[in-house]
Structures are given as structure tokens and as C-alpha cells.
Design a protein around this motif. Structure first.
Motif, PDB file in Angstrom:
ATOM      1  N   GLU A 200      14.521 -14.958 -27.823  1.00 16.17           N
ATOM      2  CA  GLU A 200      14.935 -13.559 -27.865  1.00 16.17           C
ATOM      3  C   GLU A 200      14.359 -12.887 -29.108  1.00 16.17           C
ATOM      4  OE1 GLU A 200      16.679 -11.733 -25.725  1.00 16.17           O
ATOM      5  OE2 GLU A 200      16.803 -13.397 -24.301  1.00 16.17           O
ATOM      6  N   GLY A 202      15.440 -10.172 -30.640  1.00 18.03           N
ATOM      7  CA  GLY A 202      16.471  -9.701 -31.559  1.00 18.03           C
ATOM      8  C   GLY A 202      16.471  -8.189 -31.733  1.00 18.03           C
ATOM      9  N   SER A 203      17.587  -7.673 -32.208  1.00 18.68           N
ATOM     10  CA  SER A 203      17.786  -6.222 -32.287  1.00 18.68           C
ATOM     11  C   SER A 203      16.870  -5.549 -33.309  1.00 18.68           C
ATOM     12  CB  SER A 203      19.251  -5.918 -32.624  1.00 18.68           C
ATOM     13  OG  SER A 203      19.615  -6.515 -33.860  1.00 18.68           O
ATOM     14  N   GLU A 206      13.563  -5.145 -31.812  1.00 17.81           N
ATOM     15  CA  GLU A 206      13.638  -4.125 -30.760  1.00 17.81           C
ATOM     16  C   GLU A 206      13.564  -2.719 -31.355  1.00 17.81           C
ATOM     17  OE1 GLU A 206      13.418  -4.425 -27.679  1.00 17.81           O
ATOM     18  OE2 GLU A 206      14.088  -6.431 -27.087  1.00 17.81           O
ATOM     19  N   VAL A 207      14.205  -2.522 -32.500  1.00 15.96           N
ATOM     20  CA  VAL A 207      14.141  -1.219 -33.172  1.00 15.96           C
ATOM     21  C   VAL A 207      12.707  -0.915 -33.600  1.00 15.96           C
ATOM     22  CG1 VAL A 207      14.835   0.075 -35.231  1.00 15.96           C
ATOM     23  CG2 VAL A 207      16.534  -1.247 -33.949  1.00 15.96           C
ATOM     24  N   ASP A 210      10.741   0.109 -30.649  1.00 10.62           N
ATOM     25  CA  ASP A 210      11.042   1.506 -30.310  1.00 10.62           C
ATOM     26  C   ASP A 210      10.239   2.460 -31.196  1.00 10.62           C
ATOM     27  OD1 ASP A 210      12.801   0.804 -28.311  1.00 10.62           O
ATOM     28  OD2 ASP A 210      14.592   0.959 -29.571  1.00 10.62           O
TER      29      ASP A 210
END
Length: 225
Positions: A200, A202-203, A206-207, A210
Motif C-alpha cells: 500500500e 499510504g496516505s 496519496e497526497v 494528488d
């Protein structure tokens, strides 16, 4: 004598010879073939390089005691000089050293130093930093960068470097744009590496993704859409 002629006529040709000798020495060390006629040829090359004042320190480090810390110190020294050719040479030496260490199951000795280096990339001068990013694709695909702690180091480096490049001003704008593009490409490669290994992202990553998708530069944005 031949090297002296090359030195007077074209320094770049001599640098290429130096690279070839370095690659040869790497393979010699991996294969344990540094002996006999081959040893004499390499020693003669090093002697002539010394005579005409051209540094062949990388070759000597590879061939002689092969001290990991000394090799990595030379690697960082070449990088910090900021010269394009020296940076390229530095990574030839680094990848070769890893190859030699792998042949003796000792690559972890170098990997810890590489992890520390990754954490310092964002502190490099912006012109050097954007160039270094180009060389990290193969490095970040090493297994050591798949564990959670080191993933965090990589993602933090990518995010911090991207922010630095994005905020470049005035005469640094071109370097900043180049750096943003290079970070995006490296992040994409690392992202795919994580996915290939069912990890994964991870957040925090992901940011960052974006941010790439929202970038006004089409070369960056469309790579992530």
C-alpha cells in the motif's frame, strides 16, 4: 604516452577511458580476476593517469582495500562538486560497489549509507538535487526501500524535494521546473515498484500523487491521470 596524447587533445576522451577502466575493475572484483596480465594493464593505466595529473581515485578505491565508508565518502564528494560528469561517475562507482558487495553477500554495508543519503537529498543545492533525482530510479527499486521505515524516508524525500522545486524563484525557476518533472517521474517509478510488490502506498504518498495530478504542467499531470 597514449594517455598523454589523449589528455592534450581531448580530456573528455580520457574521462571515457577512465569510466571504461572503472567498469572493467568492477567486473574484475566481482569475478576475482585482479591478477596476472590484467593486473599489470590496470596498474600501468593508473601509473600513467598519475603522471599526467588525472584523478583515478574511484578506480583505486574499488581495487585496493575496498572500504565501504571511503567509497561512499568519495561518492558524496563527487556529487557535491556539482559537475554533471562527476555525478555520473559517482553513480557508476556506487552501482559497481553494490554489485561487488552483492557478490560477497555484504550489500547491507552500503545500503545503510544509501538510506542516510536519501534522507539528505532534499538539502542539496537545487541544481544538484534535480540531477541526483534522475539517478535514483534503480536505487529506490532495491528491496531495502520496500520496508515501512525506509518507504517513509523515500516518500518524505520526494514530497520535500517537490515542494522545494515547486517554490523555486527567479533564476532558479528552470531548475525548479526540471526538478518537479524529475521528482514526478521518480515517484511514478517508485509507486509502480510498490504496486508490483503488493504494498500500500499510504496516505502521505496519496497526497503527493494528488499534487502531481493538480500540477499545471501537463508533462507531470497527465502521467498520473
Amino acid at each position: 604516452m597514449i594517455l598523454w596524447v589523449l589528455f592534450r587533445k581531448r580530456g573528455s576522451a580520457l574521462k571515457k577511458i577512465n569510466d571504461i577502466i572503472l567498469l572493467l575493475c568492477i567486473n574484475v572484483k566481482v569475478s576475482n580476476l585482479y591478477e596476472g596480465a590484467l593486473e599489470k594493464i590496470i596498474d600501468a593505466f593508473l601509473t600513467q593517469m598519475d603522471e599526467i595529473g588525472i584523478a583515478a581515485h574511484s578506480v583505486k578505491l574499488i581495487l585496493e582495500d575496498f572500504d565501504v565508508k571511503e567509497i561512499f565518502a568519495e561518492f558524496e564528494k563527487k556529487i557535491l562538486c556539482g559537475d554533471e560528469k562527476e555525478i555520473s561517475d559517482a553513480f557508476i562507482m556506487l552501482h559497481g560497489s553494490i554489485q561487488i558487495l552483492q557478490s560477497h553477500d555484504k550489500e547491507t554495508d552500503m545500503e545503510e549509507l544509501i538510506i542516510q543519503f536519501i534522507q539528505r537529498v532534499q538539502y542539496l543545492e537545487i541544481r544538484i538535487g534535480k540531477r541526483i533525482i534522475l539517478e535514483l530510479h534503480g536505487i529506490l527499486r532495491r528491496k531495502v526501500f520496500l520496508n515501512e521505515e525506509n518507504r517513509a524516508h523515500v516518500i518524505n524525500m520526494l514530497k520535500t524535494c517537490y515542494d522545494i522545486f515547486k517554490n523555486a524563484k527567479e533564476e532558479r525557476i528552470k531548475d525548479g521546473l526540471d526538478g518537479m518533472y524529475n521528482v514526478s517521474n521518480l515517484a511514478k517509478d517508485y509507486y509502480e515498484c510498490l504496486k508490483e510488490n503488493d504494498i500500500e502506498v499510504g496516505s502521505i504518498f496519496e497526497v503527493l500523487i494528488d499534487n502531481f495530478k493538480a500540477c499545471k504542467l501537463n508533462e507531470i499531470k497527465f502521467k498520473w491521470l
